[in-house]
Enzyme design. Structure first.
Site, PDB file in Angstrom:
ATOM      1  N   HIS A  47       0.854  -1.230  -0.139  1.00 57.42           N
ATOM      2  CA  HIS A  47      -0.093   0.014   0.002  1.00 57.42           C
ATOM      3  C   HIS A  47       0.936   1.314  -0.065  1.00 57.42           C
ATOM      4  CE1 HIS A  47      -2.735   2.869   1.719  1.00 57.42           C
ATOM      5  NE2 HIS A  47      -3.818   2.113   1.320  1.00 57.42           N
ATOM      6  N   ASP A  78       2.863  -4.536   8.072  1.00 57.33           N
ATOM      7  CA  ASP A  78       1.619  -3.675   7.872  1.00 57.33           C
ATOM      8  C   ASP A  78       0.682  -4.545   8.037  1.00 57.33           C
ATOM      9  OD1 ASP A  78      -0.549  -2.505   6.945  1.00 57.33           O
ATOM     10  OD2 ASP A  78       0.542  -1.584   4.972  1.00 57.33           O
ATOM     11  N   GLN A 106      -4.454  -5.205   6.871  1.00 59.06           N
ATOM     12  CA  GLN A 106      -5.456  -6.009   6.017  1.00 59.06           C
ATOM     13  C   GLN A 106      -5.653  -7.486   6.774  1.00 59.06           C
ATOM     14  OE1 GLN A 106      -7.871  -5.132   4.316  1.00 59.06           O
ATOM     15  NE2 GLN A 106      -7.173  -3.180   3.826  1.00 59.06           N
ATOM     16  N   LYS A 124     -10.359  -0.329  10.747  1.00 63.69           N
ATOM     17  CA  LYS A 124     -10.453  -1.531   9.722  1.00 63.69           C
ATOM     18  C   LYS A 124     -10.753  -3.023  10.470  1.00 63.69           C
ATOM     19  CE  LYS A 124      -7.515   0.029   6.163  1.00 63.69           C
ATOM     20  NZ  LYS A 124      -7.973   0.487   5.221  1.00 63.69           N
ATOM     21  N   CYS A 162      -4.760   2.547  -3.678  1.00 61.73           N
ATOM     22  CA  CYS A 162      -3.314   2.962  -3.166  1.00 61.73           C
ATOM     23  C   CYS A 162      -2.359   2.028  -3.450  1.00 61.73           C
ATOM     24  CB  CYS A 162      -3.644   3.223  -1.669  1.00 61.73           C
ATOM     25  SG  CYS A 162      -4.799   4.342  -1.245  1.00 61.73           S
TER      26      CYS A 162
HETATM   27  N1  PMP Z   1      -1.787  -0.574   4.438  1.00 62.94           N
HETATM   28  C1  PMP Z   1      -2.513  -1.423   4.051  1.00 62.94           C
HETATM   29  C2  PMP Z   1      -2.382  -2.837   3.529  1.00 62.94           C
HETATM   30  C3  PMP Z   1      -3.957  -1.043   3.893  1.00 62.94           C
HETATM   31  O1  PMP Z   1      -5.148  -1.602   3.317  1.00 62.94           O
HETATM   32  C4  PMP Z   1      -4.322   0.386   4.260  1.00 62.94           C
HETATM   33  C5  PMP Z   1      -5.794   1.024   4.375  1.00 62.94           C
HETATM   34  N2  PMP Z   1      -6.175   0.786   3.012  1.00 62.94           N
HETATM   35  C6  PMP Z   1      -3.407   1.257   4.955  1.00 62.94           C
HETATM   36  C7  PMP Z   1      -2.113   0.533   4.911  1.00 62.94           C
HETATM   37  C8  PMP Z   1      -3.541   2.496   5.607  1.00 62.94           C
HETATM   38  O2  PMP Z   1      -4.118   2.409   6.328  1.00 62.94           O
HETATM   39  P1  PMP Z   1      -4.828   3.784   7.132  1.00 62.94           P
HETATM   40  O3  PMP Z   1      -5.390   4.784   6.066  1.00 62.94           O
HETATM   41  O4  PMP Z   1      -5.989   3.324   8.268  1.00 62.94           O
HETATM   42  O5  PMP Z   1      -3.554   4.642   8.098  1.00 62.94           O
END
Ligand code: PMP
Length: 408
Positions: free
Chosen positions: A125, A202, A205, A228, A366
């Site tokens: 991401h 990270d 997910q 999430k 993203c």
């Molecule tokens: N890493 C991953 C794998 C994600 O799916 C996301 C959110 N789509 C993020 C990081 C970023 O999370 P946040 O916007 O809640 O900081």
């Protein structure tokens, strides 16, 4: 086909799922972007504002003590949820993004020099790419990227080849937010550690879909977002091993993170407070704890089983749709179905699904470098949570058939 899991009674805890969108009952399949909130989480927020609202860690009065207790109890709840060794290793942030930025700055300051390398993968991401690019720019370092195969699976041998004494950190996603593929973290971390390289995971997910044990993984850092996992927005978690945190400088300066402040010199608080400058979102942390209790009461094993059945059902049904192209043939997928409908732009698919009451995500999610690698600039993503049903999938299948007919 429905698992023993009582999805109907679970859904009653999520009032938003009862609403209609354009006159159709809502089918919410955008859970990888954010999850819906159960009544108990929203009630916790209301109870805290109406009964317990006072700033934490500062005053001697009762309300402040109660708010502080709730905030610190939330830290212990998170500790147990991911099986951290101690609650001091849990830092509250604004989300996964801030957790990773914290590490990129503080770990970078403490441990990185010109010419060093940070290793990430092709499926990250943007939150697990850009903070490292910024660090590399600041320190004149190099970002190295582990390649993936055409299905989106990480190439382990290529990963092994990229490890060297120059690599200061591996930053890797637990589960891809586009493909749902899970990385072989145990083996990856073991190999990195055999060469003295710490690992940031990270977990954005992963946490809502499987039970995570940071000690069993031996992760050095583990980041995730409350929103999430059925908790409120604006709160995140960074787990980090004590010995690393103690060697890292603070990320931001201000109240809470200090021990003594004098104009000549300031000394810092102990961990975790050293990394929590300013008033924390103490109502959000208490509500996150409520969300984690909600998940634990259902049980992550049951959740994983239900979501696996949903995924299998979805793949069977959606593969019958004319022109449906699943992205990536992946043996173990988690709660995410990324796809294209042949000859129809993803945005059109997303817009039309919306008009039929079905919320999915379209775009590059993203993760532009990943989509580029897979030879596309957008795709559609349906992502599940435990409150989704086979009826939701049937609705998605019927809607995709209808969209296909409209275009052909
Ligand atoms: N890493 C991953 C794998 C994600 O799916 C996301 C959110 N789509 C993020 C990081 C970023 O999370 P946040 O916007 O809640 O900081």
């Amino acid at each position: 086909m429905e698992s023993k899991f009582d999805v109907a009674s679970v859904r009653k805890q999520f009032p938003i799922l009862e609403q209609k969108v354009y006159g159709q009952p809502l089918v919410y399949l955008d859970n990888a972007a954010t999850t819906q909130k159960p009544r108990s989480v929203v009630k916790r927020i209301e109870d805290a504002y109406f009964g317990q609202n006072a700033n934490v860690h500062r005053a001697v009065h009762l309300l402040s003590q109660q708010a502080t207790e709730a905030h610190e109890a939330a830290r212990v709840e998170v500790q147990h949820f991911i099986n951290a060794a101690e609650s001091d290793e849990i830092i509250f942030t604004r989300g996964t993004t801030e957790s990773i930025n914290l590490v990129a700055f503080s770990f970078g300051e403490a441990f990185c020099r010109e010419g060093d390398e940070i290793l990430i993968s092709s499926m990250e991401h943007h939150s697990n790419i850009v903070p490292w690019q910024m660090l590399c720019e600041r320190k004149k370092m190099h970002l190295k990227v582990i390649p993936i195969d055409d299905n989106g699976c990480l190439l382990f041998d290529e990963y092994a080849k990229l490890l060297s004494p120059k690599v200061k950190l591996l930053a890797i996603t637990h589960v891809s937010n586009v493909l749902g593929v899970e990385n072989p973290l145990r083996q990856m971390i073991e190999l990195a550690h055999s060469q003295g390289i710490p690992v940031l995971v990270d977990g954005a997910q992963a946490v809502a879909h499987m039970s995570v044990d940071v000690q069993a993984l031996d992760a050095d850092f583990y980041a995730f977002s409350s929103h999430k996992i059925f908790g409120p927005t604006g709160v995140g978690v960074l787990y980090a091993k004590r010995n690393l945190l103690e060697q890292m400088p603070p990320y931001q300066g201000g109240g809470e993170m200090i021990d003594q402040v004098h104009f000549e010199k300031t000394t810092y608080n102990k961990i975790p407070f050293k990394f929590e400058a300013g008033t924390p979102d103490f109502i959000g942390t208490a509500a996150l704890a409520e969300a984690l209790r909600f998940v634990e009461e259902i049980g992550l094993d049951k959740i994983a089983e239900h979501e696996k059945q949903l995924l299998d059902y979805a793949l069977e049904k959606l593969n019958q749709v004319k022109g449906f192209q699943l992205i990536g043939k992946i043996p173990e997928r988690h709660a995410i179905v990324p796809f294209l409908l042949k000859g129809i732009h993803s945005y059109d698919v997303g817009l039309l699904l919306d008009k039929l009451g079905i919320a999915v995500r379209t775009g590059s999610h993203c993760a532009q470098p990943l989509l580029e690698r897979l030879g596309m600039d957008t795709c559609v993503r349906a992502s599940f949570a435990f409150y989704n049903t086979t009826e939701d999938i049937d609705r998605l299948q019927a809607a995709l058939n209808r969209i296909g007919n409209m275009f052909n």
